[in-house]
Design a protein around this motif. Sequence first.
Motif, mmCIF file in Angstrom:
data_model
loop_
_atom_site.group_PDB
_atom_site.id
_atom_site.type_symbol
_atom_site.label_atom_id
_atom_site.label_comp_id
_atom_site.label_asym_id
_atom_site.label_seq_id
_atom_site.Cartn_x
_atom_site.Cartn_y
_atom_site.Cartn_z
ATOM 1 N N THR A 162 0.832 -1.211 0.000
ATOM 2 C CA THR A 162 0.000 0.000 0.000
ATOM 3 C C THR A 162 0.865 1.259 0.000
ATOM 4 O O THR A 162 0.508 2.274 -0.600
ATOM 5 N N ARG A 163 2.002 1.175 0.687
ATOM 6 C CA ARG A 163 2.868 2.339 0.804
ATOM 7 C C ARG A 163 3.379 2.811 -0.556
ATOM 8 O O ARG A 163 3.410 4.005 -0.840
ATOM 9 N N ARG A 164 3.752 1.853 -1.411
ATOM 10 C CA ARG A 164 4.248 2.233 -2.727
ATOM 11 C C ARG A 164 3.146 2.952 -3.511
ATOM 12 O O ARG A 164 3.375 3.981 -4.147
ATOM 13 N N LEU A 165 1.932 2.405 -3.427
ATOM 14 C CA LEU A 165 0.808 3.047 -4.119
ATOM 15 C C LEU A 165 0.573 4.453 -3.569
ATOM 16 O O LEU A 165 0.290 5.396 -4.313
ATOM 17 N N MET A 166 0.697 4.601 -2.269
ATOM 18 C CA MET A 166 0.494 5.923 -1.668
ATOM 19 C C MET A 166 1.595 6.896 -2.063
ATOM 20 O O MET A 166 1.351 8.088 -2.243
ATOM 21 N N ASP A 167 2.815 6.390 -2.178
ATOM 22 C CA ASP A 167 3.920 7.260 -2.604
ATOM 23 C C ASP A 167 3.712 7.751 -4.029
ATOM 24 O O ASP A 167 4.097 8.869 -4.369
ATOM 25 N N GLU A 168 3.111 6.899 -4.856
ATOM 26 C CA GLU A 168 3.054 7.186 -6.299
ATOM 27 C C GLU A 168 1.754 7.857 -6.740
ATOM 28 O O GLU A 168 1.612 8.184 -7.919
#
Lengths: 198, 198
Positions: free
Chosen positions: A63-69
């Motif tokens: 989820t973190r990667r999606l939130m970063d991007e």
Amino acid sequence: MDQMAHIKPVAPEKAYRLMNLGATCLVAAEKDGDADIMAAGWNDCLDLVPCKATVVIDKSHYTRRLMDETDYFAIQLPTAAIADVTMKLGSISKNDDPQKLEKSGAKLFKLPGTDIPMVEGCACWLLFRKLGEEAMAKTYDLFLGELVQAWADDRVFQDGHWLFETAPKDMAVLFYVAGGHFYRIGEPLDVKGYDHLD
Amino acid sequence: MDQMAHIKPVAPEKAYRLMNLGATCLVAAEKDGDADIMAAGWNDCLDLVPCKATVVIDKSHYTRRLMDETDYFAIQLPTAAIADVTMKLGSISKNDDPQKLEKSGAKLFKLPGTDIPMVEGCACWLLFRKLGEEAMAKTYDLFLGELVQAWADDRVFQDGHWLFETAPKDMAVLFYVAGGHFYRIGEPLDVKGYDHLD
């Protein structure tokens, strides 16, 4: 549970009351059709109107990667009815199992204006636009967002008030401690003389 | 309430469980013998070990000036027993009434290593050192702190576990909504199969 008929928009000036409790949440994000949802205990209100919120999402999570991007994320408050789903969403990583969402038992649906998947059995659903404080995410895994739109189940939140007293018992929001152990929201306690602040 | 004999240090690696709940707190700060304590709904855990936390304190509050000018603050979780004191500490400003603390009915005491006043009738008391993110305070009224030491009442938190199931009912922590309206922490809910995470 046929919840769809109960999902109503929340007035922007009352939405902070959804975040006030500090209950355990599900955080969801989506990019180009790829979505993830995870349980997160550390979310909080940051401002009243417009409602702002914070949530902590560790770098190890998909989820973190999606939130970063991406620029948006959703915070949803799961109820006792989906405590088991909440644990699955919080303990299995999509990094390890790409079918995580399908296997979790979460029933997903969409709300107007966003492709981020929402989870049936929550008490409310809030869509946030990131405030762009990248240094906070990098240093503390802390994301700040400003509310775009909030919705709640009208059996448990109506006209700006939580209705846990009269809602079905399995609609209690949850507070996570550790090891699969939650507490439900409990009985009301009213201190007289402060109605003018309501 | 003779609480003093029940106040015990909390192991640093379990202290995040005090903050996990996101319960309504009292925030206290002190400078050169001048102290203030206020209720704050927006506090949260930020990291596990060492435990870090966030709390939102608006610029209008007397406590805020003390927090801006010093390096430490305390977060304390009031129980149902002192809900009325909590409302007074949250609705009366020391800017308006220098005798606010005395008039609130709060029974104050000290814990080792700090002059920040602590309040009897809380479930736990956590001393934080500010992380020095001044821009966050300036822009969002958001303070970040790292734990120095935590204490809890051993009737309600022991060996890293909350004991709301067996604690006296007036030791429930609280979740504030608005208008003097709180919810108490409620019944436990355990999802099987996650004991290894405890």
